[in-house]
Scaffold this motif. Structure first.
Motif, mmCIF file in Angstrom:
data_model
loop_
_atom_site.group_PDB
_atom_site.id
_atom_site.type_symbol
_atom_site.label_atom_id
_atom_site.label_comp_id
_atom_site.label_asym_id
_atom_site.label_seq_id
_atom_site.Cartn_x
_atom_site.Cartn_y
_atom_site.Cartn_z
ATOM 1 N N TYR A 1 0.835 -1.213 0.000
ATOM 2 C CA TYR A 1 0.000 0.000 0.000
ATOM 3 C C TYR A 1 0.862 1.253 0.000
ATOM 4 C CZ TYR A 1 -2.618 3.845 2.115
ATOM 5 O OH TYR A 1 -3.148 5.064 2.398
ATOM 6 N N ARG A 2 1.843 1.306 0.881
ATOM 7 C CA ARG A 2 2.685 2.502 0.969
ATOM 8 C C ARG A 2 3.470 2.723 -0.318
ATOM 9 N NH1 ARG A 2 3.222 0.224 6.127
ATOM 10 N NH2 ARG A 2 5.147 -0.849 5.516
ATOM 11 N N SER A 3 3.980 1.643 -0.876
ATOM 12 C CA SER A 3 4.772 1.765 -2.103
ATOM 13 C C SER A 3 3.907 2.217 -3.266
ATOM 14 C CB SER A 3 5.443 0.435 -2.426
ATOM 15 O OG SER A 3 6.317 0.031 -1.393
ATOM 16 N N LEU A 4 2.755 1.586 -3.436
ATOM 17 C CA LEU A 4 1.886 1.929 -4.563
ATOM 18 C C LEU A 4 1.279 3.317 -4.398
ATOM 19 C CD1 LEU A 4 0.159 -1.534 -5.069
ATOM 20 C CD2 LEU A 4 1.810 -0.441 -6.596
ATOM 21 N N LYS A 5 0.983 3.719 -3.156
ATOM 22 C CA LYS A 5 0.467 5.061 -2.929
ATOM 23 C C LYS A 5 1.495 6.110 -3.329
ATOM 24 C CE LYS A 5 -1.399 8.120 0.648
ATOM 25 N NZ LYS A 5 -1.695 8.281 2.085
ATOM 26 N N MET A 6 2.767 5.878 -2.976
ATOM 27 C CA MET A 6 3.826 6.813 -3.344
ATOM 28 C C MET A 6 3.994 6.862 -4.860
ATOM 29 S SD MET A 6 7.750 6.877 -1.960
ATOM 30 C CE MET A 6 7.127 6.803 -0.284
ATOM 31 N N MET A 7 3.901 5.687 -5.503
ATOM 32 C CA MET A 7 4.011 5.637 -6.962
ATOM 33 C C MET A 7 2.848 6.357 -7.620
ATOM 34 S SD MET A 7 5.209 1.640 -7.306
ATOM 35 C CE MET A 7 5.114 1.621 -9.096
ATOM 36 N N GLN A 8 1.653 6.251 -7.022
ATOM 37 C CA GLN A 8 0.483 6.923 -7.585
ATOM 38 C C GLN A 8 0.614 8.436 -7.443
ATOM 39 O OE1 GLN A 8 -2.282 8.445 -5.851
ATOM 40 N NE2 GLN A 8 -3.831 8.475 -7.492
ATOM 41 N N GLN A 9 1.111 8.910 -6.299
ATOM 42 C CA GLN A 9 1.258 10.340 -6.072
ATOM 43 C C GLN A 9 2.302 10.957 -7.001
ATOM 44 O OE1 GLN A 9 2.130 10.247 -1.867
ATOM 45 N NE2 GLN A 9 -0.012 10.615 -1.288
ATOM 46 N N CYS A 10 3.292 10.172 -7.361
ATOM 47 C CA CYS A 10 4.361 10.659 -8.252
ATOM 48 C C CYS A 10 4.031 10.478 -9.723
ATOM 49 C CB CYS A 10 5.678 9.955 -7.935
ATOM 50 S SG CYS A 10 6.306 10.286 -6.272
ATOM 51 N N GLY A 11 2.908 9.817 -10.018
ATOM 52 C CA GLY A 11 2.519 9.587 -11.405
ATOM 53 C C GLY A 11 3.184 8.389 -12.042
ATOM 54 N N ILE A 12 3.958 7.646 -11.251
ATOM 55 C CA ILE A 12 4.672 6.492 -11.804
ATOM 56 C C ILE A 12 3.716 5.325 -12.055
ATOM 57 C CG2 ILE A 12 6.487 4.783 -11.351
ATOM 58 C CD1 ILE A 12 7.890 6.906 -9.653
ATOM 59 N N LEU A 13 2.742 5.144 -11.162
ATOM 60 C CA LEU A 13 1.839 3.999 -11.283
ATOM 61 C C LEU A 13 1.054 4.053 -12.583
ATOM 62 C CD1 LEU A 13 0.777 1.435 -9.974
ATOM 63 C CD2 LEU A 13 -0.895 2.810 -8.721
ATOM 64 N N ALA A 14 0.584 5.234 -12.963
ATOM 65 C CA ALA A 14 -0.177 5.370 -14.214
ATOM 66 C C ALA A 14 0.707 5.121 -15.431
ATOM 67 C CB ALA A 14 -0.807 6.756 -14.295
ATOM 68 N N ARG A 15 2.009 5.400 -15.318
ATOM 69 C CA ARG A 15 2.919 5.117 -16.437
ATOM 70 C C ARG A 15 3.138 3.613 -16.598
ATOM 71 N NH1 ARG A 15 6.290 8.731 -18.823
ATOM 72 N NH2 ARG A 15 6.015 10.926 -18.274
ATOM 73 N N ILE A 16 3.319 2.928 -15.466
ATOM 74 C CA ILE A 16 3.496 1.477 -15.517
ATOM 75 C C ILE A 16 2.193 0.793 -15.896
ATOM 76 C CG2 ILE A 16 4.052 -0.566 -14.128
ATOM 77 C CD1 ILE A 16 5.822 1.223 -12.408
ATOM 78 N N LEU A 17 1.099 1.341 -15.414
ATOM 79 C CA LEU A 17 -0.217 0.742 -15.589
ATOM 80 C C LEU A 17 -1.174 1.806 -16.116
ATOM 81 C CD1 LEU A 17 -1.737 -1.938 -15.097
ATOM 82 C CD2 LEU A 17 -2.248 -1.131 -12.799
ATOM 83 N N PRO A 18 -1.195 2.058 -17.422
ATOM 84 C CA PRO A 18 -2.029 3.132 -17.974
ATOM 85 C C PRO A 18 -3.501 3.017 -17.604
ATOM 86 C CG PRO A 18 -0.482 2.332 -19.624
ATOM 87 C CD PRO A 18 -0.371 1.400 -18.456
ATOM 88 N N ALA A 19 -4.000 1.788 -17.437
ATOM 89 C CA ALA A 19 -5.414 1.622 -17.082
ATOM 90 C C ALA A 19 -5.722 2.247 -15.723
ATOM 91 C CB ALA A 19 -5.777 0.135 -17.070
ATOM 92 N N PHE A 20 -4.723 2.287 -14.822
ATOM 93 C CA PHE A 20 -4.953 2.911 -13.519
ATOM 94 C C PHE A 20 -5.118 4.416 -13.665
ATOM 95 C CE2 PHE A 20 -4.090 4.395 -9.235
ATOM 96 C CZ PHE A 20 -4.740 3.448 -8.458
#
Length: 468
Positions: free
Chosen positions: A11-30
Motif C-alpha cells: 500500500y505505501r509503495s503503490l500510494k507513493m508511486m500513484q502520487q508521483c505519477g509512476i503507477l499510471a505510467r506502468i499501468l495506464p489503465a490505472f
C-alpha cells in the motif's frame, strides 16, 4: 512482484508511486480511474482512492493491525502468494467508467498484465477469476438465504476449491471496508463468516452429493429433543407436524431450540413476542400468533416507529394458520438491546397489531437529511423480479434510497397483489438500501410472468411516486 509480495508494504509503495505519477505510467489503465468519482450512495472515495484503501486493508490484515474475524485468519493461512491477492485488489475496479461490466473489463486488463509479468497459468487464472467474481461473495452473503443448502452448493460450485474461497473472502473483506468507513459492521462480518464456513464444509465433503434433506431435518429435530424435557417432547412433535420442511432448513439448531422453548412456555392464547440479544450485535425478535393478510407490513411499521432497522426477516406460516416470524433488528443507539422496558413496550404493540386491536401506520419520508442524501433522493428505485435465481422462491430485489416506511410499502404492494413474503434480507449502504425478498403467489408457487410484470409496475409506481 517483490513489492506486492508484502501486503503491509504494498500500500505505501503503490500510494507513493500513484502520487508521483509512476503507477499510471506502468499501468495506464490505472490512470483512467485516477480521480474518477463514483456516482452512487455508498462509495465515498474516488475509484483510485478506494483501490488504494483496499490495499491498505489487505496490509492491515497481514500485519494484524485491526481486529480480525477468525475466518479471515484461517483464510490467510491458505494464501501462498499474497502478491496475487494484491494484484487482484489493484485491478478489481480498474474497468469502471468505460461502460459495460467493470468486473469483466478488469478481468481482461489483469490477464494482459499477468502476461507481461509472465505469471504461471494457474496464478493467472486465480487473479482473473478474483477480479471477475469480486462482487459475488458480498452479494450472496447479504442477499441470499444462507440456511438454504442449495445456496451453499451453488456458491461452492462457483468457487470450486478452498484456495479460491480463501482469496475471495480476504478480497471481499478488504473491498467492503474500503467502500465507506461507516458501512462495515459486525453483522456484515458475521454473514461473510457464515458463508465462508458453510462453503468450506461443503468443499471438504468427499462426495459432493445432495444431502438427504429429510435426514438433515431429522438431525435438527433430534438436537432440539435432546435439550427439552421428556414432558415437552410430545408437545414439540405436535407443534412440528404443522410446519413444513423449509422452516427447519432456514434456522440453525440453536434458533429452533429457542423457538420451541418460547412457544411451549407460552401459556396465553394471545400472540407470543420474544426478544433476545443476537451476537455479535442487534436483537432477534420471535413472533408467534394468528396469521393474516398484511401482517408483514404492520409489523415492519411498528418496528420502524421504534427506530429499529430490520436487517433480516424470515416468515413462515404453519398449516394450522399460525405465523412464526423472526426479525433481526439493529438499534443504532444500542438502547433497545439493553432495555427490558423497550422489549415489553414493543411486545405489547405487536400483540395488539396481530390481535387486530389496533393498526400500525409507519412514518414515511427520508431517513437521512444530510445534503448528500438529498442530492441522491430523487434517483428512481430499481425493481428486479427473478424466477431463475432461487429453486423454491421468486426473488424480488429492490434498490432505493433509504426511506422510512420502505418495507411497509413493499409489503403493501405484495398484499394488494395477493403475494406472500417468505423471507427478506435488508442491506444498507450509507443512504442506499438493497432489499431482497423471497416470495410466492397465492397458490404457493413462483410468480407467473403476468404476476411478475404486475409486481414490477405496481412497486415502481409506489416507490417512485407515480400514480397507479
Amino acid at each position: 512482484l517483490a513489492i506486492l509480495a508484502q501486503p503491509d508494504g504494498a500500500y505505501r509503495s503503490l500510494k507513493m508511486m500513484q502520487q508521483c505519477g509512476i503507477l499510471a505510467r506502468i499501468l495506464p489503465a490505472f490512470g483512467r480511474i485516477t480521480g474518477r468519482i463514483q456516482h452512487d450512495l455508498f462509495h465515498v472515495y474516488t475509484v483510485d482512492q478506494h483501490t488504494l484503501f483496499l490495499l491498505r486493508n489487505l496490509g492491515q490484515i497481514w500485519a494484524n493491525e485491526t481486529p480480525q474475524m477468525p475466518v479471515a485468519n484461517a483464510a490467510r493461512e491458505q494464501v501462498e502468494k499474497p502478491e496475487l491477492l494484491v494484484l487482484a485488489g489493484l485491478f478489481h475496479d480498474i474497468g469502471k467508467g468505460r461502460g459495460g461490466d467493470h468486473s469483466k473489463i478488469g478481468a481482461q486488463e489483469v490477464r494482459r498484465f499477468a502476461r507481461r509479468l509472465q505469471l504461471s497459468p494457474r496464478d493467472t487464472e486465480l487473479i482473473v477469476w478474483l477480479v471477475e467474481q469480486h462482487l459475488q461473495m458480498s452479494g450472496v452473503s447479504q442477499r441470499r438465504d444462507l440456511e438454504d443448502p442449495q445456496v451453499i452448493r451453488d456458491f461452492a460450485d462457483l468457487v470450486q476449491d478452498e484456495r479460491h474461497l480463501a482469496h475471495l473472502l480476504l478480497l471481499t473483506v478488504a473491498d467492503m471496508r474500503a467502500t465507506n468507513p461507516e458501512l462495515w459492521n459486525d453483522w456484515k462480518g458475521l454473514l461473510l463468516s457464515t458463508l465462508y464456513r458453510a462453503t468450506a464444509s461443503e468443499l471438504q465433503r468427499e462426495e459432493r452429493q445432495i444431502r438427504d434433506l429429510p435426514q438433515l431435518i431429522a438431525d435438527k429435530q433430534h438436537f432440539v429433543m435432546g435439550k427439552i424435557t421428556s414432558m415437552d417432547q410430545p408437545r414439540a412433535r405436535a407443534l412440528w407436524q404443522h410446519l413444513s420442511g423449509p422452516y427447519f432448513l432456514r434456522y440453525t439448531e440453536d434458533e429452533l431450540l429457542w423457538h420451541c422453548q418460547e412457544i411451549l412456555a407460552h401459556k396465553s392464547r394471545k400472540t407470543l413476542v420474544a426478544v433476545r440479544p443476537h451476537e455479535p450485535e442487534g436483537s432477534e425478535i420471535l413472533i408467534y400468533g394468528s396469521d393474516r393478510p398484511g401482517l408483514f407490513q404492520q409489523i415492519t411499521g411498528a418496528l420502524d416507529r421504534q427506530s429499529l432497522n430490520i436487517i433480516d426477516a424470515r416468515i413462515d406460516t404453519s398449516e394450522d394458520g399460525r405465523a412464526i416470524d423472526t426479525f433481526l433488528v439493529i438499534d443504532n443507539s444500542h438502547a433497545f438491546a439493553h432495555s427490558a422496558q423497550a422489549h415489553a413496550d414493543l411486545g405489547a404493540e405487536l400483540r395488539a397489531i396481530i390481535e387486530g386491536e389496533t393498526t400500525s401506520k409507519p412514518r414515511f419520508g427520508p431517513r437521512h437529511r444530510d445534503p448528500r442524501h438529498r442530492f441522491f433522493a430523487n434517483i428512481p428505485a430499481e425493481i428486479r423480479v427473478d424466477n431463475r435465481a432461487l429453486p423454491r422462491y421468486t426473488l424480488l430485489e429492490v434498490r432505493a434510497t433509504d426511506q422510512l416506511g420502505l418495507l411497509y410499502q413493499v409489503g403493501e404492494a405484495l398484499r394488494a397483489l395477493q403475494l406472500n413474503i417468505h423471507g427478506a434480507k435488508v442491506s444498507t449502504f450509507g443512504e442506499r438500501v438493497e432489499d431482497t425478498f423471497f416470495i410466492l403467489n397465492e397458490r404457493g408457487r413462483k410468480l407467473t410472468d403476468a404476476q411478475a410484470k404486475a409486481l414490477t409496475q405496481t412497486l415502481g409506481n409506489i416507490l417512485n411516486g407515480k400514480a397507479a
